[in-house]
Scaffold this active site. Structure first.
Site, PDB file in Angstrom:
ATOM      1  N   CYS A 272       0.844  -1.183   0.000  1.00  0.00           N
ATOM      2  CA  CYS A 272       0.000   0.000   0.000  1.00  0.00           C
ATOM      3  C   CYS A 272       0.886   1.242   0.000  1.00  0.00           C
ATOM      4  O   CYS A 272       1.896   1.294   0.688  1.00  0.00           O
ATOM      5  CB  CYS A 272      -0.958   0.101   1.183  1.00  0.00           C
ATOM      6  SG  CYS A 272      -2.142  -1.239   1.253  1.00  0.00           S
TER       7      CYS A 272
ATOM      8  N   ARG B 110       3.963  -0.567  -4.717  1.00  0.00           N
ATOM      9  CA  ARG B 110       3.604  -1.022  -3.372  1.00  0.00           C
ATOM     10  C   ARG B 110       2.263  -1.749  -3.331  1.00  0.00           C
ATOM     11  O   ARG B 110       1.851  -2.245  -2.281  1.00  0.00           O
ATOM     12  CB  ARG B 110       3.548   0.174  -2.412  1.00  0.00           C
ATOM     13  CG  ARG B 110       4.857   0.918  -2.306  1.00  0.00           C
ATOM     14  CD  ARG B 110       4.722   2.109  -1.405  1.00  0.00           C
ATOM     15  NE  ARG B 110       4.563   1.709  -0.021  1.00  0.00           N
ATOM     16  CZ  ARG B 110       5.571   1.481   0.808  1.00  0.00           C
ATOM     17  NH1 ARG B 110       6.798   1.639   0.403  1.00  0.00           N
ATOM     18  NH2 ARG B 110       5.341   1.114   2.047  1.00  0.00           N
TER      19      ARG B 110
ATOM     20  N   TRP C 236      -2.677  -2.776  -1.686  1.00  0.00           N
ATOM     21  CA  TRP C 236      -2.427  -4.216  -1.762  1.00  0.00           C
ATOM     22  C   TRP C 236      -3.309  -4.812  -0.673  1.00  0.00           C
ATOM     23  O   TRP C 236      -3.113  -4.543   0.516  1.00  0.00           O
ATOM     24  CB  TRP C 236      -0.954  -4.527  -1.510  1.00  0.00           C
ATOM     25  CG  TRP C 236      -0.631  -5.971  -1.718  1.00  0.00           C
ATOM     26  CD1 TRP C 236      -0.316  -6.568  -2.909  1.00  0.00           C
ATOM     27  CD2 TRP C 236      -0.586  -6.997  -0.723  1.00  0.00           C
ATOM     28  NE1 TRP C 236      -0.079  -7.915  -2.701  1.00  0.00           N
ATOM     29  CE2 TRP C 236      -0.243  -8.203  -1.376  1.00  0.00           C
ATOM     30  CE3 TRP C 236      -0.806  -7.028   0.651  1.00  0.00           C
ATOM     31  CZ2 TRP C 236      -0.107  -9.410  -0.711  1.00  0.00           C
ATOM     32  CZ3 TRP C 236      -0.676  -8.245   1.317  1.00  0.00           C
ATOM     33  CH2 TRP C 236      -0.329  -9.419   0.640  1.00  0.00           C
TER      34      TRP C 236
ATOM     35  N   ASN D  64      -1.599   2.642   5.478  1.00  0.00           N
ATOM     36  CA  ASN D  64      -0.723   1.529   5.104  1.00  0.00           C
ATOM     37  C   ASN D  64      -0.363   0.775   6.381  1.00  0.00           C
ATOM     38  O   ASN D  64       0.195   1.376   7.305  1.00  0.00           O
ATOM     39  CB  ASN D  64       0.542   2.104   4.430  1.00  0.00           C
ATOM     40  CG  ASN D  64       1.662   1.086   4.271  1.00  0.00           C
ATOM     41  OD1 ASN D  64       2.825   1.442   4.278  1.00  0.00           O
ATOM     42  ND2 ASN D  64       1.325  -0.165   4.118  1.00  0.00           N
ATOM     43  N   GLY D  65      -0.697  -0.523   6.421  1.00  0.00           N
ATOM     44  CA  GLY D  65      -0.382  -1.322   7.610  1.00  0.00           C
ATOM     45  C   GLY D  65      -1.563  -2.183   7.989  1.00  0.00           C
ATOM     46  O   GLY D  65      -2.437  -2.459   7.155  1.00  0.00           O
TER      47      GLY D  65
ATOM     48  N   GLU E  64      16.620 -18.660  -7.629  1.00  0.00           N
ATOM     49  CA  GLU E  64      16.269 -17.313  -8.074  1.00  0.00           C
ATOM     50  C   GLU E  64      15.671 -17.352  -9.488  1.00  0.00           C
ATOM     51  O   GLU E  64      14.696 -16.654  -9.775  1.00  0.00           O
ATOM     52  CB  GLU E  64      17.514 -16.415  -8.010  1.00  0.00           C
ATOM     53  CG  GLU E  64      17.342 -15.004  -8.512  1.00  0.00           C
ATOM     54  CD  GLU E  64      16.284 -14.192  -7.770  1.00  0.00           C
ATOM     55  OE1 GLU E  64      15.750 -14.638  -6.752  1.00  0.00           O
ATOM     56  OE2 GLU E  64      15.960 -13.084  -8.261  1.00  0.00           O
TER      57      GLU E  64
ATOM     58  N   LYS F 279      11.963 -15.953 -10.288  1.00  0.00           N
ATOM     59  CA  LYS F 279      11.712 -14.894 -11.283  1.00  0.00           C
ATOM     60  C   LYS F 279      10.665 -15.352 -12.279  1.00  0.00           C
ATOM     61  O   LYS F 279       9.724 -14.642 -12.589  1.00  0.00           O
ATOM     62  CB  LYS F 279      12.990 -14.583 -12.061  1.00  0.00           C
ATOM     63  CG  LYS F 279      13.942 -13.524 -11.728  1.00  0.00           C
ATOM     64  CD  LYS F 279      13.596 -12.253 -11.127  1.00  0.00           C
ATOM     65  CE  LYS F 279      12.953 -12.309  -9.769  1.00  0.00           C
ATOM     66  NZ  LYS F 279      13.692 -11.768  -8.667  1.00  0.00           N
TER      67      LYS F 279
ATOM     68  N   GLU G  88       7.082 -15.676 -10.718  1.00  0.00           N
ATOM     69  CA  GLU G  88       6.387 -14.448 -10.298  1.00  0.00           C
ATOM     70  C   GLU G  88       5.958 -13.571 -11.466  1.00  0.00           C
ATOM     71  O   GLU G  88       4.938 -12.913 -11.389  1.00  0.00           O
ATOM     72  CB  GLU G  88       7.164 -13.666  -9.237  1.00  0.00           C
ATOM     73  CG  GLU G  88       8.425 -13.027  -9.667  1.00  0.00           C
ATOM     74  CD  GLU G  88       9.158 -12.350  -8.516  1.00  0.00           C
ATOM     75  OE1 GLU G  88       8.529 -11.889  -7.561  1.00  0.00           O
ATOM     76  OE2 GLU G  88      10.398 -12.282  -8.591  1.00  0.00           O
TER      77      GLU G  88
ATOM     78  N   HIS H 135      16.720 -37.449  -5.559  1.00  0.00           N
ATOM     79  CA  HIS H 135      16.043 -37.851  -4.317  1.00  0.00           C
ATOM     80  C   HIS H 135      14.552 -37.512  -4.344  1.00  0.00           C
ATOM     81  O   HIS H 135      13.926 -37.419  -3.297  1.00  0.00           O
ATOM     82  CB  HIS H 135      16.711 -37.174  -3.117  1.00  0.00           C
ATOM     83  CG  HIS H 135      18.123 -37.619  -2.908  1.00  0.00           C
ATOM     84  ND1 HIS H 135      18.448 -38.873  -2.455  1.00  0.00           N
ATOM     85  CD2 HIS H 135      19.303 -36.999  -3.148  1.00  0.00           C
ATOM     86  CE1 HIS H 135      19.768 -38.997  -2.393  1.00  0.00           C
ATOM     87  NE2 HIS H 135      20.303 -37.867  -2.823  1.00  0.00           N
TER      88      HIS H 135
ATOM     89  N   LYS I 206       5.853  -4.716  -4.081  1.00  0.00           N
ATOM     90  CA  LYS I 206       7.305  -4.693  -3.939  1.00  0.00           C
ATOM     91  C   LYS I 206       7.767  -4.636  -2.484  1.00  0.00           C
ATOM     92  O   LYS I 206       8.738  -5.270  -2.132  1.00  0.00           O
ATOM     93  CB  LYS I 206       7.886  -3.513  -4.722  1.00  0.00           C
ATOM     94  CG  LYS I 206       9.380  -3.598  -4.811  1.00  0.00           C
ATOM     95  CD  LYS I 206       9.906  -3.092  -6.109  1.00  0.00           C
ATOM     96  CE  LYS I 206      11.393  -3.327  -6.222  1.00  0.00           C
ATOM     97  NZ  LYS I 206      11.732  -4.710  -6.593  1.00  0.00           N
TER      98      LYS I 206
HETATM   99  C1  F6R Z   1      11.213 -11.224  -5.863  1.00  0.00           C
HETATM  100  C2  F6R Z   1      11.213 -10.187  -4.857  1.00  0.00           C
HETATM  101  C3  F6R Z   1      10.869 -10.555  -3.464  1.00  0.00           C
HETATM  102  C4  F6R Z   1      11.713  -9.752  -2.477  1.00  0.00           C
HETATM  103  C5  F6R Z   1      11.266 -10.028  -1.032  1.00  0.00           C
HETATM  104  C6  F6R Z   1      12.135  -9.300  -0.037  1.00  0.00           C
HETATM  105  O1  F6R Z   1      11.542 -10.729  -7.117  1.00  0.00           O
HETATM  106  O2  F6R Z   1      11.455  -9.046  -5.146  1.00  0.00           O
HETATM  107  O3  F6R Z   1      11.007 -11.928  -3.239  1.00  0.00           O
HETATM  108  O4  F6R Z   1      13.052 -10.094  -2.646  1.00  0.00           O
HETATM  109  O5  F6R Z   1       9.938  -9.623  -0.871  1.00  0.00           O
HETATM  110  O6  F6R Z   1      12.110  -7.932  -0.275  1.00  0.00           O
HETATM  111  P1  F6R Z   1      13.221  -6.966   0.277  1.00  0.00           P
HETATM  112  O7  F6R Z   1      14.508  -7.315  -0.403  1.00  0.00           O
HETATM  113  O8  F6R Z   1      12.744  -5.602  -0.092  1.00  0.00           O
HETATM  114  O9  F6R Z   1      13.308  -7.187   1.751  1.00  0.00           O
END
Ligand code: F6R
Length: 610
Positions: free
Chosen positions: A2, A27, A74, A100-101, A483, A487, A490, A506, A605
């Site tokens: 948010c 956000r 969000w 926000n929260g 990773e 990627k 998501e 396994h 994010k």
């Molecule tokens: C994936 C991604 C998330 C963040 C995670 C932690 O592409 O961006 O998995 O890495 O939410 O976020 P930060 O690094 O901001 O603590």
């Protein structure tokens, strides 16, 4: 999660709020709304979906004014629909709040307010705030006292902005747990979750601290603490380049940020490696005496930052010879970590606002463990709550899927491991010089990879209908497999899992059919032959092989259906290079499938809820 924004000044408030909200859309983008005082009357416009949907609504039903608040959501409590979009109002629609929260005790508060005759319009936790203020006003309180008494009743994490119809020259606010920044421009004031929302108009800023509240007028910030005392503050110049906040000719921020990685690496290398190969961390750090005694490191982080932590462990153990554990932030606090000896916690976070990581910092500090954070936002909560921090220097990352912040995390962790090795005098000069030579080559090597991005773009059409992917890597590149899988899932919504190559037999090997592509990260080095065995195992079961190998490899491309070479480098550098083709794969497959890579569904994010 948010984003909130508030504005009071000479400009048309609707356009200022829309720009601010667009910059905060990373956000959350489930719904958006604004509340404005238009000719003295509170007007609210809100819409399900993204800021552009709100913009369309405002074209059809415009509002005018010079004071207002806005929100991009969000969803936590209540479906992502128009009814639950912020701002929320009181029964008589005179008070509007964007929040926000999470208000944890909203259920009890709502029951109490309903008994008092309040009419609720949404399913959100937020809505209790305007109703509580309304209730206090009903008792004859002034708005300041009504707000203060309301704050006393809230439990949870919050930052909110509040507009009151009868007070058209002030925006009220409070913060406890979620970020909030005050910005000051020429005869105008801003409040926002993050600085990008208020540049370039705001010239100076102050990061509101937890348990502070107050109001802003056009010209100033009036700040109080939760003991009702006035608080002094210092405004700081905003150093942010507006060009960093647009797509710069790329179709998406994600692609732009992938392409920025060589520049980011150059910047970090120039800043951190001094003449003669000394690693410099200018930030406030622990004494060398403490660092040389350090016997244990615990890394805490989430998602992509957790993957960076796994590579960081390999670097710290290899170079600094310090036993390192890596925890998911969300697990760290529940395992009651043992605090003994000379231990340090490293918290890694792009946003600096991840609630789980913040909680694990509090947990560590409660056990008297010192915390060093690696953050991309130096005015964030994590930077401020840690004992010291290191700036990742990736520049603003706007695409929701983290790309350049990840490689910046790897580079900073590598340099930090070398820095600790230097403090402990455990790396001989020749080896140091050899590693620094390799590190200095990384930016050009990334440029070489990016110059062949088209190779991967052309693969994407073949995976439009693919349902599952598997990623395999070993040692330094096991985290790269995790990773790569994260990627892809998501941004393209294709199911993908990453495994350590040695674990494949396994269990996960049961997944392999001729419909499952397997990405094998197979650089030259210690694990090369073992990864070849993995490739053979997949081929024997008719799985499709996508290999990421070292340029010049004569074996792996011939065993693969798709293959991409990364420049020659040692195994420890390979995670920084090998992840880039995987980022490109995720991006191009997402675009091919018609997904929106910058704003994947259900994600935000900054994950500011636990
Ligand atoms: C994936 C991604 C998330 C963040 C995670 C932690 O592409 O961006 O998995 O890495 O939410 O976020 P930060 O690094 O901001 O603590």
């Amino acid at each position: 999660m948010c984003g909130i924004v508030g504005y009071i000044g000479p400009k048309s408030v609707d356009s200022v709020l829309l720009v601010g909200l667009t910059r905060l859309e990373y956000r959350g983008y489930d719904s958006a709304g604004i509340a404005v005082l238009d000719s003295g009357e509170l007007q609210v416009r809100k819409e399900k979906g993204k800021i552009k949907d709100l913009e369309r609504l405002l074209q059809a039903h415009p509002v005018e004014g010079n004071i207002g608040i806005g929100h991009t959501r969000w969803a936590t409590h209540g479906e992502p629909n128009r009814k639950n979009a912020h701002p929320h109002v009181d029964t008589h629609k005179r008070i509007a709040v964007a929040h926000n929260g999470i208000i944890e005790n909203h259920f009890e508060l709502k029951q109490e307010l309903v008994r008092e005759g309040h009419v609720f319009h949404s399913d959100t936790d937020t809505e209790v705030i305007p109703h509580l203020v309304e209730e206090e006003l009903k008792k004859g309180m002034e708005i300041e006292a009504a707000l203060f008494n309301t704050i006393q009743r809230l439990r949870g994490r919050y930052a909110f902005v509040l507009l009151y119809e009868k007070d058209p020259s002030r925006i009220f606010f409070a913060r406890d747990g979620s970020p909030l920044v005050y910005g000051h421009g020429k005869g105008e004031s801003f409040l926002a979750s993050d600085v990008p929302a208020i540049v370039p108009a705001a010239l100076e800023h102050y990061v509101i601290e937890n348990q502070q509240w107050g109001w802003v007028t056009r010209d100033e910030l009036h700040l109080l603490d939760y003991g009702k005392q006035s608080v002094g503050f210092e405004l700081k110049k905003i150093e942010m380049n507006v060009q960093d906040l647009d797509k710069g000719g790329f179709d998406h921020f994600m692609l732009k940020e992938i392409f920025e990685q060589s520049g980011v690496m150059r910047g970090i290398i120039n800043e951190r490696i001094a003449e003669g190969g000394k690693v410099v961390f200018g930030e406030k750090n622990n004494s060398n005496e403490f660092l040389s005694r350090l016997s244990r490191i615990i890394i805490t982080s989430a998602g992509t930052s957790w993957h960076a932590g796994l590579v960081g462990k390999a670097y710290l153990e290899r170079f600094a010879k310090i036993s390192t554990e890596v925890d998911l932030s969300s697990e760290f606090r529940y395992r009651n970590p043992v605090a003994e000896g000379d231990t340090k916690v490293l918290a890694i976070s792009q946003s600096g606002e991840t609630a789980d990581t913040i909680a694990s910092i509090y947990e560590a500090k409660a056990k008297f463990i010192r915390v060093l954070s690696f953050v991309n936002n130096t005015s964030s909560t994590i930077a401020r709550e840690s004992n010291s921090f290191i700036d990742l220097k990736a520049g603003p990352e706007i695409g929701v899927a983290s790309t350049k912040a990840y490689t910046a995390q790897l580079m900073n962790l590598l340099l930090y491991a070398l820095f600790l090795a230097g403090v402990k005098w455990i790396l001989d000069k020749d080896e140091r010089m050899r590693i620094f030579d390799e590190i200095r080559r990384i930016p050009d090597q990334i440029d070489q990879i990016l110059s062949r991005a088209d190779v991967i773009r052309q693969w994407a059409a073949d995976f439009r209908e693919t349902k599952d992917f598997v990623f395999l890597g070993r040692s330094f590149n096991y985290p790269t497999a995790l990773e790569g899988a994260l990627k892809l899932k998501e941004v393209s919504y294709i199911h993908a899992s990453g495994y350590a190559g040695g674990e494949f037999k396994h269990g996960p090997i049961a997944l392999i059919t001729d419909e499952v592509p397997v990405v094998c990260i197979t650089p030259q080095g210690e694990i090369y032959e073992k990864m070849i065995s993995n490739i053979e195992e997949v081929r024997a079961r008719k799985g499709k092989i996508i290999s990421i190998h070292t340029e010049g490899d004569e074996k792996v491309p011939g065993m693969s259906d798709y293959s991409f070479g990364i420049p020659q480098c040692s195994e420890l550098i390979s995670p920084i290079l090998a992840v880039i083709p995987l980022q490109l794969l995720a991006y191009y497959v997402a675009v091919e499938r018609g997904c929106e890579p910058d704003q994947p569904r259900n994600l935000a994010k900054s994950v500011t809820v636990e």
